[in-house]
Design a protein around this motif. Structure first.
Motif, PDB file in Angstrom:
ATOM      1  N   GLU A   6       0.835  -1.195   0.000  1.00  0.00           N
ATOM      2  CA  GLU A   6       0.000   0.000   0.000  1.00  0.00           C
ATOM      3  C   GLU A   6       0.871   1.247   0.000  1.00  0.00           C
ATOM      4  O   GLU A   6       1.999   1.246   0.493  1.00  0.00           O
ATOM      5  N   LEU A  20      -5.155   6.413  -2.083  1.00  0.00           N
ATOM      6  CA  LEU A  20      -4.373   5.255  -1.655  1.00  0.00           C
ATOM      7  C   LEU A  20      -4.255   4.280  -2.817  1.00  0.00           C
ATOM      8  O   LEU A  20      -5.172   4.151  -3.630  1.00  0.00           O
ATOM      9  N   CYS A  22      -2.876   0.158  -3.799  1.00  0.00           N
ATOM     10  CA  CYS A  22      -2.514  -1.172  -3.288  1.00  0.00           C
ATOM     11  C   CYS A  22      -2.216  -2.059  -4.478  1.00  0.00           C
ATOM     12  O   CYS A  22      -3.096  -2.326  -5.301  1.00  0.00           O
ATOM     13  N   TRP A  36     -10.838  -2.169   0.696  1.00  0.00           N
ATOM     14  CA  TRP A  36     -10.153  -1.344   1.686  1.00  0.00           C
ATOM     15  C   TRP A  36     -10.927  -1.411   3.000  1.00  0.00           C
ATOM     16  O   TRP A  36     -12.170  -1.284   3.007  1.00  0.00           O
ATOM     17  N   CYS A  95      -5.483  -2.757   2.837  1.00  0.00           N
ATOM     18  CA  CYS A  95      -5.957  -3.334   1.587  1.00  0.00           C
ATOM     19  C   CYS A  95      -6.129  -4.840   1.783  1.00  0.00           C
ATOM     20  O   CYS A  95      -5.339  -5.473   2.479  1.00  0.00           O
ATOM     21  N   GLY A 112      -2.633  -6.115   3.228  1.00  0.00           N
ATOM     22  CA  GLY A 112      -1.476  -5.243   3.202  1.00  0.00           C
ATOM     23  C   GLY A 112      -1.056  -4.890   4.619  1.00  0.00           C
ATOM     24  O   GLY A 112      -1.709  -5.263   5.595  1.00  0.00           O
ATOM     25  N   THR A 115      -1.681   1.595   5.997  1.00  0.00           N
ATOM     26  CA  THR A 115      -1.123   2.928   5.788  1.00  0.00           C
ATOM     27  C   THR A 115      -1.959   3.925   6.590  1.00  0.00           C
ATOM     28  O   THR A 115      -3.191   3.857   6.588  1.00  0.00           O
TER      29      THR A 115
END
Length: 121
Positions: A6, A20, A22, A36, A95, A112, A115
């Motif tokens: 990400e 964002l 990914c 997400w 993600c 992920g 973030t």
């Protein structure tokens, strides 16, 4: 193995926008749903938006009309375009991808690393 990387988080003022990204890589035959999720301190992880590989989308009520979730299948990448951000959108965003690694293999969820998105008032 499958990796989801990400990028795009950060600090933004209320009313601002962020995107964002990914990207999935590794041993992938097909990716079904991508999505997400977010988790704020002291709260459970919640779905923000997801998209099937056919392009059907679903959004949390709290982000409808403000967020979109485009996807590029050829790049194995999903995005989260966020606009009109609010302080309550502050969270770690994760993600998720449902991946089949072989034609006849099972679908497994991969995540992920997360973030941080911080929206200041």
């Amino acid at each position: 193995q499958v990796q989801l990387v990400e990028s795009g988080g950060g600090l933004v003022q209320a009313g601002g926008s962020l995107r964002l990204s990914c990207a999935a890589s590794g041993s992938i035959f097909v990716i079904n749903d991508m999505g997400w999720y977010r988790q704020a301190p002291g709260s459970q992880r919640e779905l923000v938006a997801d998209i099937t590989n056919g392009g059907r989308t679903d959004y949390a009520d709290s982000v409808k009309g403000r967020f979109t979730i485009p996807r590029e299948n050829a790049k194995k990448t999903v995005y989260l375009q966020m606009s009109s951000l609010k302080p309550e959108d502050t969270a770690v965003y994760y993600c998720k991808a449902e991946v089949r690694q072989t034609r006849w293999g099972a679908l497994y969820p991969y995540w992920g690393q997360g973030t941080q998105v911080t929206v200041s008032s």
